[in-house]
Design an enzyme around this catalytic site. Structure first.
Site, short mmCIF file in Angstrom:
data_model
loop_
_atom_site.label_atom_id
_atom_site.label_comp_id
_atom_site.label_asym_id
_atom_site.label_seq_id
_atom_site.Cartn_x
_atom_site.Cartn_y
_atom_site.Cartn_z
N SER A 70 -2.75 -7.90 3.19
CA SER A 70 -3.26 -7.71 4.54
C SER A 70 -3.59 -9.05 5.19
CB SER A 70 -4.52 -6.83 4.50
OG SER A 70 -4.23 -5.58 3.90
N ARG A 71 -3.97 -10.03 4.38
CA ARG A 71 -4.32 -11.33 4.92
C ARG A 71 -3.11 -12.10 5.45
NH1 ARG A 71 -9.61 -12.54 3.26
NH2 ARG A 71 -10.37 -11.19 1.59
N GLU A 89 -1.30 -4.45 -8.52
CA GLU A 89 -1.49 -5.55 -9.46
C GLU A 89 -1.73 -6.89 -8.78
OE1 GLU A 89 1.72 -5.69 -12.26
OE2 GLU A 89 0.77 -4.21 -13.58
N HIS A 112 0.83 -1.20 0.00
CA HIS A 112 0.00 0.00 0.00
C HIS A 112 0.87 1.25 0.00
CE1 HIS A 112 -2.77 -2.98 1.99
NE2 HIS A 112 -3.58 -2.49 1.08
N GLN A 143 -18.50 -6.32 -0.39
CA GLN A 143 -17.69 -7.16 -1.28
C GLN A 143 -17.27 -8.48 -0.63
OE1 GLN A 143 -14.62 -3.97 -1.47
NE2 GLN A 143 -13.13 -5.65 -1.43
N GLN A 151 -9.26 -7.46 -10.25
CA GLN A 151 -10.00 -6.29 -9.76
C GLN A 151 -9.73 -5.07 -10.62
OE1 GLN A 151 -10.55 -5.11 -5.39
NE2 GLN A 151 -8.80 -3.86 -6.00
#
Length: 284
Positions: free
Chosen positions: A186-187, A148, A37, A61, A153
């Site tokens: 983030s996961r 990317e 990010h 989402q 998305q």
């Protein structure tokens, strides 16, 4: 850096800056921010007068309520990172602020929104389009920055921008990886120590498949990737698709397109944590 929880307060601040001729860039995020990010924000800062970052875990989402519940959140940590890389404004609204009434709009852009993630996570891309379009209307950026890693998305957001005739440039930014190759996500913070050790095998075998593909068919290459990753105890491939990089449609041979991408989703661990990645075999 200023943090806004009310949309109208951010809009008032941006109105004055826009009136003064300032260019505005937007980085949409769901928080739990990392170096990936940060790289988006740094690019936005370099290319615009004003950088806005949204931090909002968008419920529309998520097709899995547990996934939404467990998604990592740490606004204080996010703001420290954002301030360190030069962000000007942060929009961190509540769900009620972002959706004062239910969003009943329906977005679908076949084939790019209906394959791969679209097929395995019903409603996911509709929710993405709902929140991103709202953010575009709120912020009115001239550029918006996406990583990317969430490659499909980007294709869906571009289709939405074209459909809604929005005057915003979608800027694609390269994947940022850990030293062992795992795509920053983030996961990743949800992975246990043992799970974190096996997760890099995903990208390792994707990379190995590039060389493998030079002397093997597409089906053989698919099997190589899936079988290699599934052989790692704790990893389970949900799908591996090799597609045309523009249409996202499956291709059956290496001669079918000048732009070919392999897209993968893998479940890691007992929980399990869902990880995505991709590799480019050919790029025009």
């Amino acid at each position: 850096m200023k943090v806004f929880h009310k949309i109208v307060d951010l809009q008032n601040a941006l109105f004055e800056l826009r009136k003064a001729g300032k260019t505005i860039g937007l980085v949409p995020t769901m928080g739990a921010l990392h170096e990936g990010h940060a790289s988006l924000v740094q690019k936005c800062v370099a290319e615009n007068d004003v950088t806005v970052v949204s931090v909002f875990v968008n419920p529309t989402q998520f097709n899995d309520k547990n996934d939404l519940k467990n998604y990592p959140r740490d606004l204080d940590s996010d703001c420290r990172l954002l301030e360190s890389v030069g962000a000007d404004f942060v929009l961190a609204p509540t769900v009620e602020e972002m959706y004062p009434t239910p969003d009943n709009r329906f977005f679908e852009f076949p084939p790019v929104s209906t394959v791969m993630e679209g097929a395995h996570r019903p409603g996911h891309f509709n929710g993405v389009c709902q929140v991103v379009s709202r953010l575009f209307y709120i912020v009115r950026p001239i550029r918006s920055y996406f990583g990317e890693k969430d490659w499909q998305q980007i294709c869906v957001v571009k289709a939405m921008v074209n459909y809604l005739h929005l005057n915003v440039q979608i800027v694609e930014c390269p994947i940022v990886r850990e030293n062992d190759g795992l795509a920053k996500s983030s996961r990743n913070t949800l992975l246990s120590e043992s799970e974190r050790k096996i997760a890099p095998a995903i990208y390792r075998y994707l990379k190995e498949s590039i060389e493998f593909s030079k002397n093997h068919s597409m089906e053989e290459t698919k099997s190589f990737v899936v079988d290699s990753i599934n052989a790692v105890d704790g990893l389970d491939v949900e799908y591996y698709s090799i597609v045309d990089g523009n249409t996202l449609q499956d291709v059956s041979s290496w001669e079918d397109s000048n732009y070919i991408v392999g897209c993968i989703t893998v479940y890691c661990g007992k929980t399990p944590i869902r990880l995505i990645d991709h590799i480019k075999y050919k790029e025009a």
